[in-house]
Design an enzyme around this catalytic site. Structure first.
Site, short mmCIF file in Angstrom:
data_model
loop_
_atom_site.label_atom_id
_atom_site.label_comp_id
_atom_site.label_asym_id
_atom_site.label_seq_id
_atom_site.Cartn_x
_atom_site.Cartn_y
_atom_site.Cartn_z
N HIS A 130 0.82 -1.22 0.00
CA HIS A 130 0.00 0.00 0.00
C HIS A 130 0.85 1.27 0.00
CE1 HIS A 130 0.35 -0.29 4.55
NE2 HIS A 130 0.53 1.00 4.37
N ASP A 160 0.23 -7.72 1.44
CA ASP A 160 0.58 -6.29 1.53
C ASP A 160 2.09 -6.09 1.56
OD1 ASP A 160 0.16 -3.58 1.59
OD2 ASP A 160 -0.15 -3.47 3.75
N ASN A 239 5.46 4.91 9.35
CA ASN A 239 6.19 3.72 9.80
C ASN A 239 5.93 2.52 8.89
OD1 ASN A 239 6.12 4.78 13.07
ND2 ASN A 239 7.89 3.65 12.33
N SER A 240 4.85 2.58 8.13
CA SER A 240 4.44 1.44 7.33
C SER A 240 5.55 1.02 6.37
CB SER A 240 3.18 1.79 6.55
OG SER A 240 2.59 0.64 6.04
N GLY A 296 -7.23 -25.94 -0.27
CA GLY A 296 -8.49 -26.31 -0.90
C GLY A 296 -9.56 -26.77 0.06
#
Length: 498
Positions: A130, A160, A239-240, A296
């Site tokens: 992101h 992410d 900080n991400s 599955g």
């Protein structure tokens, strides 16, 4: 007798003096030991924090993203207005009460700020997806203030994570640690660029492992994978994508999110463990996309209600198999509805997050032992993991999705006549392709895909690539909104999975 009494009194006085001295000693002793504390069988000193900080700040970078911001026109009712998605770590939302503006040439501005971790001396950097999503240009700033343009090597929305590259050598690398060895209560440091303040270090302890936060936020997990390290190290905007390190200076996680009711740090921070990071990074470098294993099954965590409802015996924790999918690894291995899985590949799977973390570390073709309970009896089987197509072949990032159409940026004349700021024109539609089967007709102009405004074919390709890498086939759908040259608005759903 008198002499004996005097000696006894002296001994008692000495003992009393010693006791008084000992009772008042801790304050002085604590100061002399520099707030040492014992953890995991060894003595941790203040030096461990300072040494770890000094050895890691140079391995964390600032990542800035830039994109073209186009003026909007509000005098056309057919225009598709997109209110840009606001990620907590990605900057401030734009105001909605924007006055009508005249068309302008696109201008590139900074749209996001995050952190990244150097994982190789030749410039590979891991960050959050992101942080770099929708960026047209990336700029990386090292701790010594050197700036470099960065290119995207690959990304994985399901976890992410993203891998970017700068053209540099002899960079400071944070060594990769083993997040599996982390213990709840262990000290860790978070290193990043909160609010743009570079080289910021905060400390905390590991509060929990294999944490799934979708139940707390009320939002579904991105791509279905959530297994975080929870800490109380202060993490804020910017900080991400930064580093979570142990006191040995090893990378154990990538800081990703916080849980807060105010939008500010409130004591709960979350990091992607290196067990997932290493697998994703290795796959992106080798194949360009993640080789994701799929077991599955449809499942749920064991609860007292499930135990009572299905009369489960022999186990009170685990993953209850509610359905085994066709042509799946689970069916091939002999798993059945009603089984309770407690371990895969030697690692416990009592919760959804634990199961996700184990599966995320495997690849199609990998063999793993599954321990499960059936009718109260403990059993085991060996499963050969498959991909989401039901086989073990390599997934390619630019595989043919069978869209069955050609795409080009809308010409300025048509855009001006329709009073829009651009779009992607569709032509050469194959009736048997995905666009043709969805009902899209010649000359359709795509204005937005899945809520994202697009003006270039590459943007459509990027969205398709993200969806193709998703672990959930039901999520691989293009929701198109746009216009025909006549001005008529139209909307279509184009599935990317058969």
């Amino acid at each position: 007798m008198k002499k004996k009494l005097i000696i006894t009194s002296l001994v008692a006085a000495a003992a009393a003096f010693w006791a008084f001295t000992w009772a008042n000693e801790p304050a002085r002793s604590d100061s002399e030991e520099s707030s040492d504390t014992r953890m995991s069988g060894r003595l941790i000193s203040q030096d461990d924090f300072t040494r770890t900080a000094e050895n890691t700040v140079n391995g964390v970078v600032s990542v800035k993203s830039f994109a073209s911001l186009r003026s909007r026109e509000y005098n056309n009712p057919n225009e598709y207005y997109y209110d840009p998605f606001f990620d907590f770590f990605f900057g401030s939302p734009r105001g909605r009460n924007t006055p009508k503006a005249q068309p302008q040439q696109p201008s590139q501005q900074q749209t996001g700020l995050g952190s990244g971790v150097i994982i190789s001396r030749d410039g590979y950097i891991v960050t959050n997806n992101h942080v770099i999503a929708d960026a047209e240009r990336l700029e990386v700033t090292l701790n010594d203030n050197r700036n470099f343009p960065a290119t995207i090597v690959g990304f994985d929305p399901a976890t992410d994570l993203a891998l970017i590259k700068i053209d540099a050598t002899d960079l400071h690398v944070i060594p990769m640690g083993d997040s599996e060895k982390l213990r709840v209560g262990e000290w860790v440091l978070a290193v990043g660029n909160p609010f743009g303040f570079t080289s910021t270090v905060t400390s905390g302890i590991v509060s929990a492992k294999a944490r799934n936060i979708s139940s707390m936020t009320g939002e579904p997990a991105q791509g279905g994978i959530q297994s975080y390290i929870q800490t109380d190290a202060a993490v804020n905007r910017g900080n991400s994508g930064g580093a979570l390190v142990n006191l040995d200076g090893e990378l154990v996680g990538i800081n990703t999110a916080i849980y807060s009711q105010t939008g500010a740090y409130a004591g709960c921070s979350f990091a992607i463990p290196t067990t997932i990071v290493q697998k994703v990074v290795a796959d992106i470098k080798t194949y360009g996309t993640v080789q994701r294993a799929v077991l599955g099954i449809r499942f749920g965590e064991i609860t007292p209600d499930i135990v009572a409802k299905y009369n489960i015996k022999g186990v009170v924790r685990g993953i209850y198999v509610s359905e085994v999918e066709e042509r799946s690894a689970a069916r091939q291995a002999g798993l059945q509805q009603g089984d309770v899985i407690v371990s895969i590949a030697g690692r416990p799977t009592y919760t959804t997050a634990q199961l996700q973390e184990v599966i995320a570390g495997l690849s199609p073709g990998d063999n793993a032992e599954v321990i499960f309970y059936r009718d109260g009896k403990k059993m085991s089987t060996t499963v050969t993991m498959r991909n989401n197509r039901g086989d073990v072949s390599i997934t390619r990032p630019d595989g043919d999705l069978g869209l069955g159409a050609s795409f080009a940026a809308l010409d300025e004349s048509t855009a001006r006549n329709l009073e829009i700021r651009g779009g992607v024109a569709v032509s050469d539609i194959d009736p048997d392709g995905r666009f043709g089967r969805a009902g899209v007709r010649e000359s359709f102009i795509i204005l937005a895909v899945n809520g994202s405004r697009i003006t270039e074919p590459e943007q459509l390709k990027s969205i398709c690539k993200q969806l193709a890498n998703s672990a959930a086939p039901q999520d691989r759908v293009l929701f198109l909104s746009g216009l025909y040259p006549s001005g008529k608005a139209a909307y279509y759903a184009v599935p990317l999975s058969d």
